[in-house]
Motif scaffolding. Structure first.
Motif, mmCIF file in Angstrom:
data_model
loop_
_atom_site.group_PDB
_atom_site.id
_atom_site.type_symbol
_atom_site.label_atom_id
_atom_site.label_comp_id
_atom_site.label_asym_id
_atom_site.label_seq_id
_atom_site.Cartn_x
_atom_site.Cartn_y
_atom_site.Cartn_z
ATOM 1 N N PRO A 46 33.762 56.896 31.534
ATOM 2 C CA PRO A 46 33.989 55.445 31.625
ATOM 3 C C PRO A 46 34.002 54.810 30.235
ATOM 4 N N SER A 47 34.759 53.748 30.092
ATOM 5 C CA SER A 47 34.791 53.039 28.816
ATOM 6 C C SER A 47 33.406 52.494 28.487
ATOM 7 N N THR A 48 33.192 52.226 27.211
ATOM 8 C CA THR A 48 31.921 51.650 26.771
ATOM 9 C C THR A 48 31.664 50.332 27.488
ATOM 10 N N GLU A 49 32.695 49.525 27.634
ATOM 11 C CA GLU A 49 32.542 48.228 28.302
ATOM 12 C C GLU A 49 32.106 48.398 29.751
ATOM 13 N N LEU A 50 32.731 49.350 30.450
ATOM 14 C CA LEU A 50 32.385 49.576 31.854
ATOM 15 C C LEU A 50 30.961 50.107 31.978
ATOM 16 N N ARG A 51 30.582 51.026 31.113
ATOM 17 C CA ARG A 51 29.212 51.557 31.148
ATOM 18 C C ARG A 51 28.191 50.443 30.927
ATOM 19 N N ARG A 52 28.448 49.617 29.928
ATOM 20 C CA ARG A 52 27.509 48.529 29.639
ATOM 21 C C ARG A 52 27.427 47.552 30.804
ATOM 22 N N PHE A 54 27.991 48.165 34.012
ATOM 23 C CA PHE A 54 27.300 48.797 35.136
ATOM 24 C C PHE A 54 25.798 48.874 34.887
ATOM 25 N N HIS A 55 25.388 49.217 33.680
ATOM 26 C CA HIS A 55 23.972 49.362 33.379
ATOM 27 C C HIS A 55 23.263 48.026 33.186
ATOM 28 N N SER A 56 24.027 46.942 33.142
ATOM 29 C CA SER A 56 23.411 45.620 33.048
ATOM 30 C C SER A 56 23.009 45.104 34.424
ATOM 31 N N ASP A 57 23.302 45.878 35.473
ATOM 32 C CA ASP A 57 22.973 45.539 36.861
ATOM 33 C C ASP A 57 23.702 44.292 37.360
ATOM 34 N N GLU A 58 24.858 43.999 36.759
ATOM 35 C CA GLU A 58 25.644 42.848 37.199
ATOM 36 C C GLU A 58 26.500 43.160 38.424
ATOM 37 N N GLY A 59 26.829 44.425 38.608
ATOM 38 C CA GLY A 59 27.725 44.773 39.699
ATOM 39 C C GLY A 59 27.195 45.904 40.542
ATOM 40 N N SER A 60 27.872 46.129 41.621
ATOM 41 C CA SER A 60 27.466 47.184 42.546
ATOM 42 C C SER A 60 28.094 48.518 42.152
ATOM 43 N N ALA A 62 29.812 50.332 44.155
ATOM 44 C CA ALA A 62 31.156 50.328 44.733
ATOM 45 C C ALA A 62 32.155 49.667 43.779
ATOM 46 N N GLU A 63 31.765 48.568 43.165
ATOM 47 C CA GLU A 63 32.653 47.895 42.219
ATOM 48 C C GLU A 63 32.848 48.750 40.964
ATOM 49 N N PHE A 64 31.767 49.386 40.497
ATOM 50 C CA PHE A 64 31.868 50.297 39.356
ATOM 51 C C PHE A 64 32.868 51.406 39.660
ATOM 52 N N ARG A 65 32.739 51.967 40.848
ATOM 53 C CA ARG A 65 33.625 53.060 41.254
ATOM 54 C C ARG A 65 35.093 52.627 41.199
ATOM 55 N N GLY A 66 35.387 51.454 41.741
ATOM 56 C CA GLY A 66 36.758 50.953 41.728
ATOM 57 C C GLY A 66 37.285 50.754 40.318
ATOM 58 N N ARG A 67 36.462 50.187 39.463
ATOM 59 C CA ARG A 67 36.873 49.958 38.078
ATOM 60 C C ARG A 67 37.066 51.284 37.340
ATOM 61 N N TYR A 68 36.179 52.229 37.606
ATOM 62 C CA TYR A 68 36.281 53.541 36.953
ATOM 63 C C TYR A 68 37.524 54.286 37.429
ATOM 64 N N GLU A 69 37.799 54.250 38.710
ATOM 65 C CA GLU A 69 39.010 54.902 39.216
ATOM 66 C C GLU A 69 40.258 54.285 38.593
ATOM 67 N N GLN A 104 24.803 58.476 41.872
ATOM 68 C CA GLN A 104 25.387 57.138 41.718
ATOM 69 C C GLN A 104 25.864 56.976 40.284
ATOM 70 N N SER A 105 26.726 57.879 39.883
ATOM 71 C CA SER A 105 27.240 57.857 38.520
ATOM 72 C C SER A 105 28.724 58.196 38.523
ATOM 73 N N HIS A 106 29.307 58.089 37.368
ATOM 74 C CA HIS A 106 30.711 58.449 37.220
ATOM 75 C C HIS A 106 30.938 59.929 37.550
ATOM 76 N N ALA A 107 29.937 60.757 37.332
ATOM 77 C CA ALA A 107 30.081 62.187 37.616
ATOM 78 C C ALA A 107 30.323 62.432 39.102
#
Length: 116
Positions: A46-52, A54-60, A62-69, A104-107
Protein backbone atom coordinates in the motif's frame (compact mmCIF):
# COMPACT_ATOMS: atom_id res chain seq x y z
CA UNK A 1 -2.13 -23.96 -4.95
CA UNK A 2 -1.54 -22.60 -1.50
CA UNK A 3 -1.11 -19.02 -0.30
CA UNK A 4 -0.74 -18.23 3.35
CA UNK A 5 0.08 -15.20 5.43
CA UNK A 6 2.59 -15.29 8.26
CA UNK A 7 4.41 -12.77 10.40
CA UNK A 8 8.02 -12.21 9.39
CA UNK A 9 8.96 -12.67 13.05
CA UNK A 10 7.87 -16.32 12.94
CA UNK A 11 10.66 -18.77 12.09
CA UNK A 12 10.67 -20.15 8.53
CA UNK A 13 8.97 -23.51 8.03
CA UNK A 14 9.80 -26.18 5.45
CA UNK A 15 6.37 -25.90 3.77
CA UNK A 16 6.54 -22.10 3.32
CA UNK A 17 7.51 -22.44 -0.31
CA UNK A 18 8.33 -19.08 -1.87
CA UNK A 19 8.67 -16.50 0.92
CA UNK A 20 7.57 -13.02 -0.16
CA UNK A 21 7.89 -9.94 2.03
CA UNK A 22 4.91 -7.71 1.28
CA UNK A 23 5.81 -4.73 3.50
CA UNK A 24 7.32 -1.54 2.07
CA UNK A 25 9.84 -1.19 4.89
CA UNK A 26 12.17 -3.88 6.20
CA UNK A 27 10.86 -5.09 9.59
CA UNK A 28 12.70 -3.92 12.68
CA UNK A 29 14.88 -6.42 14.43
CA UNK A 30 14.92 -8.98 11.60
CA UNK A 31 18.26 -9.87 10.05
CA UNK A 32 18.00 -10.18 6.27
CA UNK A 33 19.89 -13.48 6.16
CA UNK A 34 17.74 -14.99 8.95
CA UNK A 35 14.44 -13.97 7.30
CA UNK A 36 14.89 -16.23 4.28
CA UNK A 37 12.98 -13.84 2.01
CA UNK A 38 12.92 -14.91 -1.63
CA UNK A 39 11.15 -11.84 -3.07
CA UNK A 40 10.40 -8.31 -1.90
CA UNK A 41 8.06 -6.64 -4.42
CA UNK A 42 7.71 -3.18 -2.85
CA UNK A 43 5.39 -2.11 -5.66
CA UNK A 44 2.68 -4.42 -4.25
CA UNK A 45 2.56 -2.66 -0.91
CA UNK A 46 0.00 0.00 0.00
CA UNK A 47 1.09 3.58 -0.59
CA UNK A 48 2.51 5.53 2.33
CA UNK A 49 -0.60 7.71 2.32
CA UNK A 50 -2.94 4.72 2.48
CA UNK A 51 -0.93 3.08 5.27
CA UNK A 52 -0.94 6.27 7.32
CA UNK A 53 -4.67 6.76 6.77
CA UNK A 54 -5.48 3.19 7.82
CA UNK A 55 -3.27 3.28 10.91
CA UNK A 56 -4.79 6.58 12.01
CA UNK A 57 -8.04 4.64 12.68
CA UNK A 58 -10.02 7.02 10.47
CA UNK A 59 -11.46 4.30 8.28
CA UNK A 60 -12.65 0.76 8.34
CA UNK A 61 -10.81 -2.31 7.11
CA UNK A 62 -13.41 -2.68 4.35
CA UNK A 63 -12.68 0.84 3.09
CA UNK A 64 -8.92 0.19 3.33
CA UNK A 65 -9.38 -2.97 1.29
CA UNK A 66 -11.25 -1.11 -1.45
CA UNK A 67 -8.65 1.63 -1.63
CA UNK A 68 -5.81 -0.90 -1.65
CA UNK A 69 -7.41 -2.95 -4.42
CA UNK A 70 -7.70 0.26 -6.45
CA UNK A 71 -3.96 0.88 -5.95
CA UNK A 72 -3.25 -2.66 -7.13
CA UNK A 73 -4.87 -1.72 -10.44
CA UNK A 74 -1.96 0.59 -11.29
CA UNK A 75 0.26 -0.84 -14.07
CA UNK A 76 3.35 -1.60 -11.95
CA UNK A 77 1.35 -3.23 -9.15
CA UNK A 78 -0.81 -5.19 -11.61
CA UNK A 79 2.31 -6.56 -13.30
CA UNK A 80 3.83 -7.59 -9.97
CA UNK A 81 0.53 -9.19 -8.92
CA UNK A 82 0.42 -11.20 -12.15
CA UNK A 83 3.99 -12.37 -11.53
CA UNK A 84 3.08 -13.49 -8.05
CA UNK A 85 0.02 -15.32 -9.40
CA UNK A 86 2.38 -17.24 -11.68
CA UNK A 87 4.48 -18.19 -8.65
CA UNK A 88 1.35 -19.44 -6.87
CA UNK A 89 0.58 -21.71 -9.83
CA UNK A 90 4.02 -23.30 -9.42
CA UNK A 91 3.81 -24.03 -5.70
CA UNK A 92 3.12 -22.72 -2.20
CA UNK A 93 3.68 -19.04 -1.46
CA UNK A 94 3.95 -17.46 1.97
CA UNK A 95 3.28 -13.75 2.25
CA UNK A 96 5.29 -12.23 5.09
CA UNK A 97 4.34 -9.11 7.02
CA UNK A 98 5.32 -7.38 10.24
CA UNK A 99 1.68 -6.49 10.87
CA UNK A 100 0.45 -7.35 14.35
CA UNK A 101 -2.90 -8.36 12.84
CA UNK A 102 -2.07 -10.12 9.57
CA UNK A 103 -5.71 -11.18 9.14
CA UNK A 104 -6.67 -7.50 8.83
CA UNK A 105 -3.81 -6.28 6.71
CA UNK A 106 -2.85 -5.77 3.11
CA UNK A 107 -1.23 -9.21 3.19
CA UNK A 108 -4.59 -10.92 3.69
CA UNK A 109 -6.06 -8.86 0.81
CA UNK A 110 -3.20 -10.02 -1.41
CA UNK A 111 -3.67 -13.65 -0.33
CA UNK A 112 -7.36 -13.55 -1.25
CA UNK A 113 -6.61 -11.97 -4.62
CA UNK A 114 -3.94 -14.56 -5.36
CA UNK A 115 -6.18 -17.51 -4.43
CA UNK A 116 -9.23 -16.20 -6.29
Amino acid sequence: MSVRVRRIYDPPEPDDGLRVLVDRLWPRGVAKDAAHVDKWPKGLTPSTELRRWFHSDEGSYAEFRGRYEAELGAPEAAELLDGLRESVRKGPVTLLTASKKPEQSHASVLAELLEG
